[in-house]
Scaffold this motif. Structure first.
Motif, PDB file in Angstrom:
ATOM      1  N   SER A   1       0.825  -1.209   0.000  1.00 17.19           N
ATOM      2  CA  SER A   1       0.000   0.000   0.000  1.00 17.19           C
ATOM      3  C   SER A   1       0.857   1.255   0.000  1.00 17.19           C
ATOM      4  O   SER A   1       0.538   2.237  -0.678  1.00 17.19           O
ATOM      5  CB  SER A   1      -0.923   0.017   1.215  1.00 17.19           C
ATOM      6  OG  SER A   1      -1.865  -1.013   1.129  1.00 17.19           O
TER       7      SER A   1
ATOM      8  N   SER B   1      -5.799   4.061   2.588  1.00 19.40           N
ATOM      9  CA  SER B   1      -6.440   3.126   3.520  1.00 19.40           C
ATOM     10  C   SER B   1      -7.948   3.345   3.543  1.00 19.40           C
ATOM     11  O   SER B   1      -8.728   2.379   3.551  1.00 19.40           O
ATOM     12  CB  SER B   1      -5.861   3.297   4.917  1.00 19.40           C
ATOM     13  OG  SER B   1      -6.503   2.436   5.826  1.00 19.40           O
ATOM     14  N   LYS B   2      -8.371   4.596   3.534  1.00 16.55           N
ATOM     15  CA  LYS B   2      -9.805   4.908   3.507  1.00 16.55           C
ATOM     16  C   LYS B   2     -10.443   4.413   2.216  1.00 16.55           C
ATOM     17  O   LYS B   2     -11.552   3.878   2.229  1.00 16.55           O
ATOM     18  CB  LYS B   2     -10.024   6.412   3.659  1.00 16.55           C
ATOM     19  CG  LYS B   2      -9.737   6.928   5.043  1.00 16.55           C
ATOM     20  CD  LYS B   2      -9.935   8.430   5.106  1.00 16.55           C
ATOM     21  CE  LYS B   2      -9.552   8.971   6.463  1.00 16.55           C
ATOM     22  NZ  LYS B   2      -9.705  10.428   6.536  1.00 16.55           N
TER      23      LYS B   2
ATOM     24  N   LYS C   1      -9.407   1.900   0.386  1.00 12.71           N
ATOM     25  CA  LYS C   1      -9.422   0.435   0.436  1.00 12.71           C
ATOM     26  C   LYS C   1     -10.540  -0.097   1.320  1.00 12.71           C
ATOM     27  O   LYS C   1     -11.146  -1.114   1.006  1.00 12.71           O
ATOM     28  CB  LYS C   1      -8.072  -0.094   0.934  1.00 12.71           C
ATOM     29  CG  LYS C   1      -6.952   0.032  -0.079  1.00 12.71           C
ATOM     30  CD  LYS C   1      -5.606  -0.337   0.494  1.00 12.71           C
ATOM     31  CE  LYS C   1      -5.585  -1.696   1.128  1.00 12.71           C
ATOM     32  NZ  LYS C   1      -4.269  -2.069   1.667  1.00 12.71           N
ATOM     33  N   SER C   2     -10.828   0.610   2.409  1.00 16.36           N
ATOM     34  CA  SER C   2     -11.852   0.141   3.340  1.00 16.36           C
ATOM     35  C   SER C   2     -13.259   0.583   2.943  1.00 16.36           C
ATOM     36  O   SER C   2     -14.233   0.122   3.513  1.00 16.36           O
ATOM     37  CB  SER C   2     -11.539   0.629   4.750  1.00 16.36           C
ATOM     38  OG  SER C   2     -11.636   2.031   4.817  1.00 16.36           O
ATOM     39  N   GLY C   3     -13.345   1.486   1.973  1.00 17.43           N
ATOM     40  CA  GLY C   3     -14.653   1.965   1.526  1.00 17.43           C
ATOM     41  C   GLY C   3     -15.208   3.083   2.386  1.00 17.43           C
ATOM     42  O   GLY C   3     -16.393   3.396   2.298  1.00 17.43           O
ATOM     43  N   ASN C   4     -14.381   3.685   3.211  1.00 17.44           N
ATOM     44  CA  ASN C   4     -14.826   4.760   4.098  1.00 17.44           C
ATOM     45  C   ASN C   4     -14.708   6.132   3.451  1.00 17.44           C
ATOM     46  O   ASN C   4     -14.254   7.081   4.072  1.00 17.44           O
ATOM     47  CB  ASN C   4     -14.022   4.737   5.411  1.00 17.44           C
ATOM     48  CG  ASN C   4     -14.360   3.542   6.259  1.00 17.44           C
ATOM     49  OD1 ASN C   4     -15.468   3.027   6.192  1.00 17.44           O
ATOM     50  ND2 ASN C   4     -13.411   3.088   7.044  1.00 17.44           N
TER      51      ASN C   4
END
Length: 59
Positions: A9, A24-25, A27-30
């Motif tokens: 990443s 990261s956001k 990837k997490s869907g946030n």
């Protein structure tokens, strides 16, 4: 796709010009949305299509 490309990443974040936290956001869907420019960069680096990264789940 990261695993298939043997990429971390941190490497992807640097290659597309975003922070690791923002990646990261994503990837997490946030996130509420993603810029097409960012999606284009991700697909270019990972040599994939948007459909390889995004899945549609109706509410």
């Amino acid at each position: 796709m990261l695993a298939r490309r043997k990429m971390k990443s941190k490497e992807l974040a640097a290659a597309i010009g975003v922070t690791e936290a923002n990646l990261s956001k994503l990837k997490s869907g946030n996130v509420k949305g993603v810029k097409l420019e960012t999606l284009n960069r991700i697909c270019t680096v990972l040599d994939c299509k948007p459909a390889d990264l995004i899945d549609f789940l109706p509410d």
